[in-house]
Design an enzyme around this catalytic site. Structure first.
Site, mmCIF file in Angstrom:
data_model
loop_
_atom_site.group_PDB
_atom_site.id
_atom_site.type_symbol
_atom_site.label_atom_id
_atom_site.label_comp_id
_atom_site.label_asym_id
_atom_site.label_seq_id
_atom_site.Cartn_x
_atom_site.Cartn_y
_atom_site.Cartn_z
ATOM 1 N N HIS A 36 -6.237 -1.086 10.643
ATOM 2 C CA HIS A 36 -6.302 -2.434 11.227
ATOM 3 C C HIS A 36 -7.183 -2.502 12.489
ATOM 4 O O HIS A 36 -6.874 -3.239 13.426
ATOM 5 C CB HIS A 36 -4.897 -2.979 11.523
ATOM 6 C CG HIS A 36 -4.145 -3.338 10.275
ATOM 7 N ND1 HIS A 36 -4.176 -4.587 9.708
ATOM 8 C CD2 HIS A 36 -3.361 -2.593 9.453
ATOM 9 C CE1 HIS A 36 -3.429 -4.606 8.608
ATOM 10 N NE2 HIS A 36 -2.934 -3.409 8.434
ATOM 11 N N ASP A 38 -10.701 -2.834 12.009
ATOM 12 C CA ASP A 38 -12.002 -3.453 11.674
ATOM 13 C C ASP A 38 -12.138 -4.891 12.183
ATOM 14 O O ASP A 38 -13.147 -5.251 12.788
ATOM 15 C CB ASP A 38 -12.369 -3.309 10.182
ATOM 16 C CG ASP A 38 -11.432 -3.981 9.205
ATOM 17 O OD1 ASP A 38 -10.363 -4.485 9.630
ATOM 18 O OD2 ASP A 38 -11.763 -4.001 7.998
ATOM 19 N N GLY A 123 -3.716 -3.009 -6.415
ATOM 20 C CA GLY A 123 -2.543 -3.193 -5.544
ATOM 21 C C GLY A 123 -2.099 -1.905 -4.880
ATOM 22 O O GLY A 123 -0.990 -1.799 -4.361
ATOM 23 N N LEU A 126 -6.477 0.624 -2.396
ATOM 24 C CA LEU A 126 -7.703 1.419 -2.573
ATOM 25 C C LEU A 126 -8.906 0.510 -2.798
ATOM 26 O O LEU A 126 -9.972 0.961 -3.213
ATOM 27 C CB LEU A 126 -7.530 2.412 -3.732
ATOM 28 C CG LEU A 126 -6.384 3.411 -3.519
ATOM 29 C CD1 LEU A 126 -6.140 4.236 -4.782
ATOM 30 C CD2 LEU A 126 -6.663 4.326 -2.335
ATOM 31 N N SER A 127 -8.698 -0.789 -2.563
ATOM 32 C CA SER A 127 -9.787 -1.757 -2.577
ATOM 33 C C SER A 127 -10.467 -1.947 -3.918
ATOM 34 O O SER A 127 -11.696 -1.897 -4.034
ATOM 35 C CB SER A 127 -10.830 -1.349 -1.547
ATOM 36 O OG SER A 127 -10.861 -2.316 -0.583
ATOM 37 N N GLU A 161 -14.444 -12.685 -0.163
ATOM 38 C CA GLU A 161 -13.026 -12.377 0.005
ATOM 39 C C GLU A 161 -12.365 -13.383 0.965
ATOM 40 O O GLU A 161 -11.313 -13.933 0.678
ATOM 41 C CB GLU A 161 -12.931 -10.970 0.584
ATOM 42 C CG GLU A 161 -11.586 -10.349 0.556
ATOM 43 C CD GLU A 161 -11.355 -9.487 -0.677
ATOM 44 O OE1 GLU A 161 -10.230 -9.489 -1.139
ATOM 45 O OE2 GLU A 161 -12.288 -8.823 -1.177
ATOM 46 N N ASP A 173 -13.900 -2.534 3.803
ATOM 47 C CA ASP A 173 -13.832 -2.174 2.389
ATOM 48 C C ASP A 173 -15.159 -2.395 1.667
ATOM 49 O O ASP A 173 -15.637 -1.520 0.928
ATOM 50 C CB ASP A 173 -12.727 -2.993 1.698
ATOM 51 C CG ASP A 173 -11.375 -2.798 2.356
ATOM 52 O OD1 ASP A 173 -11.243 -1.873 3.181
ATOM 53 O OD2 ASP A 173 -10.450 -3.572 2.052
ATOM 54 N N TYR A 223 -0.541 -9.862 7.250
ATOM 55 C CA TYR A 223 -1.885 -9.500 7.718
ATOM 56 C C TYR A 223 -2.385 -10.565 8.700
ATOM 57 O O TYR A 223 -2.857 -10.257 9.792
ATOM 58 C CB TYR A 223 -2.811 -9.413 6.498
ATOM 59 C CG TYR A 223 -4.165 -8.773 6.741
ATOM 60 C CD1 TYR A 223 -4.362 -7.420 6.503
ATOM 61 C CD2 TYR A 223 -5.245 -9.531 7.192
ATOM 62 C CE1 TYR A 223 -5.614 -6.835 6.714
ATOM 63 C CE2 TYR A 223 -6.488 -8.961 7.408
ATOM 64 C CZ TYR A 223 -6.668 -7.612 7.155
ATOM 65 O OH TYR A 223 -7.894 -7.034 7.361
HETATM 66 C C1 GLA Z 1 -7.355 -4.115 4.274
HETATM 67 C C2 GLA Z 1 -8.551 -4.975 4.676
HETATM 68 C C3 GLA Z 1 -9.489 -4.193 5.610
HETATM 69 C C4 GLA Z 1 -8.717 -3.586 6.774
HETATM 70 C C5 GLA Z 1 -7.485 -2.844 6.289
HETATM 71 C C6 GLA Z 1 -6.608 -2.370 7.422
HETATM 72 O O1 GLA Z 1 -7.782 -3.036 3.489
HETATM 73 O O2 GLA Z 1 -9.263 -5.372 3.528
HETATM 74 O O3 GLA Z 1 -10.517 -5.041 6.043
HETATM 75 O O4 GLA Z 1 -8.384 -4.572 7.708
HETATM 76 O O5 GLA Z 1 -6.685 -3.645 5.438
HETATM 77 O O6 GLA Z 1 -7.250 -1.380 8.177
#
Ligand code: GLA
Length: 387
Positions: A36, A38, A123, A126-127, A161, A173, A223
């Site tokens: 958290h 970024d 979910g 891992l983006s 996004e 990400d 978030y």
């Molecule tokens: C998610 C968001 C990122 C970042 C992380 C936490 O993955 O997509 O941009 O904020 O949470 O570090």
């Protein structure tokens, strides 16, 4: 990956009666450091991983997009003149969002037939979303041949996004999914987008991802709450530290001077972010000097801080972190991505990998009754053309 590419090609031919002109990939990511940080204009240290979305495409002579997801067995059709949010086939919104903001950036789009397939667990933090955004973004870039730098495409992904899909995430990400490099971690300054690729030797020490199988809950609302608490911290701290624009601008020493003047929730969030930024900087040094054990210490500290001060952990993540930190060969264990469920990441000595996986799974299962999934992964290249 070769088998998957051949299967995707076959599917494309079956669906559209022709060969794809290009196939691209967009990888998922795991963040080694920077929980958290970024969106607080701070620092992160992620890697692109060996799980990815593949995208195959061929341009058409009209304005129609036909797109198929092999994972969901879902085919959608829409016009480039009518790029609206799809409430049913929600997976297609990542592609739609990319097209909206490519268009806004001045790219002259054309219709296309597309098929995607991916193996990034959904979910699991891992983006998989950045993976599909960067796979389809680089697909259009390759097919249409327009100029666009990696950071620019990542920013388009972030806009997709934030403004189309509706998740208020930072830049980490998409950036790592586009700009990662094989056998490297990427150190990113999220304010300036200056970045540095740092060699990461995954020979003797492996990156291991432990999926709790608990899917993230409440992540969007929590978030956004965290984001506004950080903004509140900046607003309050700027009374005594004039000129600060983000928590990135506050040093741990300055913070300690004024911390007790902040409301408790705001103080805890800020404490995590400010200390985590310092740890990411220290981790960069550790990697540059080949001190992987030090990196592991910072990873553990980052997790503990995220749990205690940012409060983004949960029962399953704690069970996995405890199991993975104590398993044979383990150097560390920490949550990845936003937290609230999903996966953890560990650095594990190569010669103990099998025991690590066995013991971690056993201990986790004992505590939670859930069967986890554990993957050894490598640091890979970011999104781009495969064929
Ligand atoms: C998610 C968001 C990122 C970042 C992380 C936490 O993955 O997509 O941009 O904020 O949470 O570090």
């Amino acid at each position: 990956m070769t088998g998957r590419i051949a299967a995707l090609r076959d599917k494309f031919r079956e669906l559209y009666g022709t060969e794809p002109q290009t196939i691209t990939k967009g990888p998922g990511r795991v963040d080694l450091m920077g929980i958290h940080t970024d969106y607080n204009e701070g620092f992160v240290l992620p890697v692109a991983i060996s799980f990815e979305v593949l995208a195959a495409g061929r341009l058409r002579d009209d304005n129609i997009i036909r797109a198929y997801s092999e994972n969901l067995k879902s085919l959608v059709e829409f016009s480039l003149d009518d790029l609206i949010f799809d409430k049913v086939d929600t997976w297609s919104n990542y592609l739609r969002g990319m097209l909206v903001f490519l268009k806004e950036a001045g790219v002259e789009l054309r219709g296309a037939d597309i098929a995607v397939e991916g193996n990034v667990p959904v979910g699991a933090s891992l983006s998989s979303s950045a993976a599909i955004e960067m796979a389809t973004g680089t697909l259009f870039q390759a097919m249409l041949g327009f100029e666009m730098s990696g950071p620019e495409l990542a920013l388009i992904g972030q806009k997709a996004e934030n403004k189309f899909v509706g998740v208020n995430s930072g830049i980490m990400d998409q950036f790592i999914s586009r700009l990662g490099k094989k056998d490297h971690a990427l150190f990113l300054d999220c304010r300036t987008l200056d970045y540095e690729l740092l060699p990461l030797d995954t020979g003797a020490v492996k990156i291991v991802i432990c999926d709790t199988m608990k899917r993230r809950g409440l992540v969007d609302s929590e978030y956004n709450t965290r984001r506004s608490q950080c903004e509140k911290a900046v607003e309050l701290l700027s009374q005594w530290l004039p000129g600060i624009k983000a928590l990135r601008d506050v040093t741990p020493e300055d913070f300690e001077k004024y911390a007790d003047r902040l409301p408790e929730d705001v103080r805890k969030r800020a404490k995590h972010v400010i200390s985590e930024n310092a740890r990411v900087l220290a981790s960069r040094e550790a990697l540059i000097n080949g001190r992987i054990e030090d990196l592991a210490v910072y990873m553990n500290q980052g997790h503990d801080s995220a749990r205690d001060y940012y409060e983004v952990s949960c029962f399953e993540l704690e069970a996995m972190v405890e199991a993975s930190r104590n398993a044979p060969g383990s150097l560390c264990g920490r949550l990845c991505g936003a937290g609230f469920g999903g996966a953890t990441v560990s650095l594990v000595r190569e010669d103990s990998i099998d025991d690590f996986m066995k013991v971690t799974a056993e201990k986790y299962r004992e505590k939670t009754g859930i069967e986890p999934k554990i993957y050894v992964c490598t640091a890979e290249n970011g999104a781009g053309v495969i064929v």
